[in-house]
Design a protein around this motif. Structure first.
Motif, PDB file in Angstrom:
ATOM      1  N   LYS A 156      88.100  31.282 -22.518  1.00 59.67           N
ATOM      2  CA  LYS A 156      88.274  31.036 -23.945  1.00 59.67           C
ATOM      3  C   LYS A 156      88.155  29.561 -24.281  1.00 59.67           C
ATOM      4  O   LYS A 156      87.471  29.174 -25.234  1.00 59.67           O
ATOM      5  CB  LYS A 156      89.635  31.558 -24.400  1.00 59.67           C
ATOM      6  CG  LYS A 156      89.764  33.070 -24.406  1.00 59.67           C
ATOM      7  CD  LYS A 156      91.152  33.487 -24.867  1.00 59.67           C
ATOM      8  CE  LYS A 156      91.291  35.002 -24.865  1.00 59.67           C
ATOM      9  NZ  LYS A 156      92.657  35.429 -25.280  1.00 59.67           N
ATOM     10  N   VAL A 157      88.851  28.725 -23.513  1.00 56.89           N
ATOM     11  CA  VAL A 157      88.912  27.302 -23.856  1.00 56.89           C
ATOM     12  C   VAL A 157      87.628  26.567 -23.511  1.00 56.89           C
ATOM     13  O   VAL A 157      87.424  25.428 -23.956  1.00 56.89           O
ATOM     14  CB  VAL A 157      90.108  26.618 -23.158  1.00 56.89           C
ATOM     15  CG1 VAL A 157      91.408  27.285 -23.563  1.00 56.89           C
ATOM     16  CG2 VAL A 157      89.950  26.640 -21.643  1.00 56.89           C
ATOM     17  N   LEU A 158      86.743  27.176 -22.704  1.00 57.05           N
ATOM     18  CA  LEU A 158      85.461  26.555 -22.384  1.00 57.05           C
ATOM     19  C   LEU A 158      84.325  27.147 -23.201  1.00 57.05           C
ATOM     20  O   LEU A 158      83.159  26.962 -22.884  1.00 57.05           O
ATOM     21  CB  LEU A 158      85.168  26.707 -20.895  1.00 57.05           C
ATOM     22  CG  LEU A 158      86.130  25.986 -19.952  1.00 57.05           C
ATOM     23  CD1 LEU A 158      85.765  26.259 -18.506  1.00 57.05           C
ATOM     24  CD2 LEU A 158      86.152  24.485 -20.231  1.00 57.05           C
ATOM     25  N   SER A 159      84.685  27.868 -24.268  1.00 55.37           N
ATOM     26  CA  SER A 159      83.692  28.467 -25.153  1.00 55.37           C
ATOM     27  C   SER A 159      84.054  28.149 -26.598  1.00 55.37           C
ATOM     28  O   SER A 159      85.032  27.439 -26.875  1.00 55.37           O
ATOM     29  CB  SER A 159      83.640  29.991 -24.941  1.00 55.37           C
ATOM     30  OG  SER A 159      84.866  30.578 -25.348  1.00 55.37           O
ATOM     31  N   SER A 212      86.305  10.502 -23.577  1.00 55.73           N
ATOM     32  CA  SER A 212      86.389  10.769 -25.018  1.00 55.73           C
ATOM     33  C   SER A 212      86.246  12.264 -25.298  1.00 55.73           C
ATOM     34  O   SER A 212      87.003  12.827 -26.100  1.00 55.73           O
ATOM     35  CB  SER A 212      85.313   9.984 -25.765  1.00 55.73           C
ATOM     36  OG  SER A 212      85.469   8.597 -25.563  1.00 55.73           O
ATOM     37  N   ILE A 213      85.280  12.910 -24.643  1.00 54.79           N
ATOM     38  CA  ILE A 213      85.100  14.355 -24.811  1.00 54.79           C
ATOM     39  C   ILE A 213      86.356  15.102 -24.374  1.00 54.79           C
ATOM     40  O   ILE A 213      86.806  16.045 -25.029  1.00 54.79           O
ATOM     41  CB  ILE A 213      83.877  14.847 -24.004  1.00 54.79           C
ATOM     42  CG1 ILE A 213      82.585  14.275 -24.595  1.00 54.79           C
ATOM     43  CG2 ILE A 213      83.829  16.378 -23.993  1.00 54.79           C
ATOM     44  CD1 ILE A 213      82.290  14.732 -26.001  1.00 54.79           C
ATOM     45  N   PHE A 214      86.950  14.664 -23.261  1.00 56.87           N
ATOM     46  CA  PHE A 214      88.156  15.331 -22.759  1.00 56.87           C
ATOM     47  C   PHE A 214      89.327  15.158 -23.730  1.00 56.87           C
ATOM     48  O   PHE A 214      90.103  16.093 -23.948  1.00 56.87           O
ATOM     49  CB  PHE A 214      88.523  14.771 -21.382  1.00 56.87           C
ATOM     50  CG  PHE A 214      89.756  15.405 -20.791  1.00 56.87           C
ATOM     51  CD1 PHE A 214      89.692  16.673 -20.239  1.00 56.87           C
ATOM     52  CD2 PHE A 214      90.973  14.741 -20.812  1.00 56.87           C
ATOM     53  CE1 PHE A 214      90.826  17.270 -19.704  1.00 56.87           C
ATOM     54  CE2 PHE A 214      92.103  15.319 -20.282  1.00 56.87           C
ATOM     55  CZ  PHE A 214      92.036  16.595 -19.717  1.00 56.87           C
ATOM     56  N   LEU A 215      89.487  13.980 -24.305  1.00 58.65           N
ATOM     57  CA  LEU A 215      90.570  13.743 -25.256  1.00 58.65           C
ATOM     58  C   LEU A 215      90.413  14.607 -26.504  1.00 58.65           C
ATOM     59  O   LEU A 215      91.395  15.143 -27.031  1.00 58.65           O
ATOM     60  CB  LEU A 215      90.637  12.258 -25.624  1.00 58.65           C
ATOM     61  CG  LEU A 215      91.078  11.305 -24.515  1.00 58.65           C
ATOM     62  CD1 LEU A 215      91.016   9.869 -24.998  1.00 58.65           C
ATOM     63  CD2 LEU A 215      92.485  11.646 -24.032  1.00 58.65           C
TER      64      LEU A 215
END
Length: 321
Positions: free
Chosen positions: A206-209, A264-267
């Motif tokens: 879910k969280v990677l989509s 930045s993407i991770f934050l």
């Protein structure tokens, strides 16, 4: 208008849609006004959280202020004390109404008068003292609430009245329009029995989509543990990725730009992820997503923490009153 209102209630109860957050927020506030009862566990945790807020609030306040004068220190001290006493009083009244025993009211009144008479609450200025150095800032309250808090905690020992009374519905029951819902506070033992690491796999999907942006579902208190585990695994993967890039791309001038981009993407992912989890947990406790903003308001954040971590999942009750 009434038909539309009933449709909104049915949609929320049947979990088809939870998109009118303002309507849900009004429902939450109305429930707080209509029912003045509070059961033992929520009461106990509320007293503890408010007490720690009373202790920590001055330090948090002054750490956020670049400059302050003695008058400001005194004002914050009196405001912090006044708000704490007010919340303690409201909680005690709601607990007494939940027990529904008149003699307890007399006991609390006598105990309160004795506490004031023995001067455990020292109102002489300065109520708040601040000492600071270049490296630290220390605040201390001159008013001793310890004895009073211990007395308030005693109220958590009395069992609740299991039936409806003049001050609200029976335990864990809330009224939503012309309907009723039940919110249970137990069930943690069942979660431990059903605990499985395999349950984090669907969460990863879910969280990677794009489902990461879907906030209309529900997350129970037990499921928060799975979501926290997923978050920690993602942090571990990020650390491994950054270390690998630092080793492989050490001679490339764009290394620093790559690292900044990935972090930045991770934050951004973390912000959306945490916000989604908070909103879905609020919906599971039948609370509006607008309560998230309460996390940044002193003392209101205590109630929001209760909604997120303590209040159980709701279920629809077919009968109405």
């Amino acid at each position: 208008m009434k038909v539309l209102q009933n449709m909104k209630v049915k949609d929320i109860i049947n979990r088809k849609v939870i998109k009118d957050e303002l309507f849900l927020l009004k429902t939450n506030i109305k429930s707080l006004i209509l029912s003045w009862r509070i059961t033992r566990i929520p009461y106990l945790l509320s007293i503890i959280l408010v007490y720690f807020s009373y202790i920590a609030m001055p330090g948090l306040t002054f750490n956020s202020l670049p400059e302050y004068e003695e008058s400001v220190v005194s004002l914050i001290g009196y405001a912090n004390l006044g708000i704490s006493l007010l919340i303690f009083s409201v909680l005690a009244i709601r607990r007494i109404l939940d027990v529904n025993q008149k003699w307890i009211s007399g006991f609390v009144i006598v105990a309160g008068i004795y506490t004031l008479y023995t001067n455990y609450l020292n109102y002489s200025p300065p109520i708040l003292a601040v000492s600071y150095t270049e490296d630290s800032l220390i605040t201390s309250m001159a008013v001793n609430l310890n004895i009073w808090v211990v007395g308030l905690l005693i109220l958590s020992l009395f069992p609740s009245n299991e039936c409806d009374n003049d001050y609200g519905l029976s335990n864990c029951i809330e009224k939503v329009g012309s309907n009723l819902i039940r919110i249970d506070f137990g069930g943690f033992e069942q979660f431990l029995d059903e605990f499985s690491l395999y349950k984090i796999v669907p969460i990863f999907k879910k969280v990677l989509s794009l489902d990461l942006f879907n906030w209309r579902g529900r997350i129970s208190r037990g499921e928060l543990i799975y979501y926290y585990m997923v978050y920690q695994i993602m942090v571990l993967l990020l650390v491994i990725l950054i270390y690998s890039m630092g080793t492989i791309l050490s001679k490339i001038s764009l290394e620093h730009i790559f690292l900044i981009f990935i972090v930045s993407i991770f934050l951004i992912w973390c912000f959306i992820y945490v916000l989604r989890v908070l909103i879905q947990r609020l919906h599971d406790s039948y609370s509006s997503a607008f309560w998230v903003f309460g996390l940044f308001i002193p003392y209101v954040n205590v109630y929001v923490i209760y909604l997120l971590l303590v209040k159980g999942s709701w279920q629809y009750i077919e009968s109405s009153k």
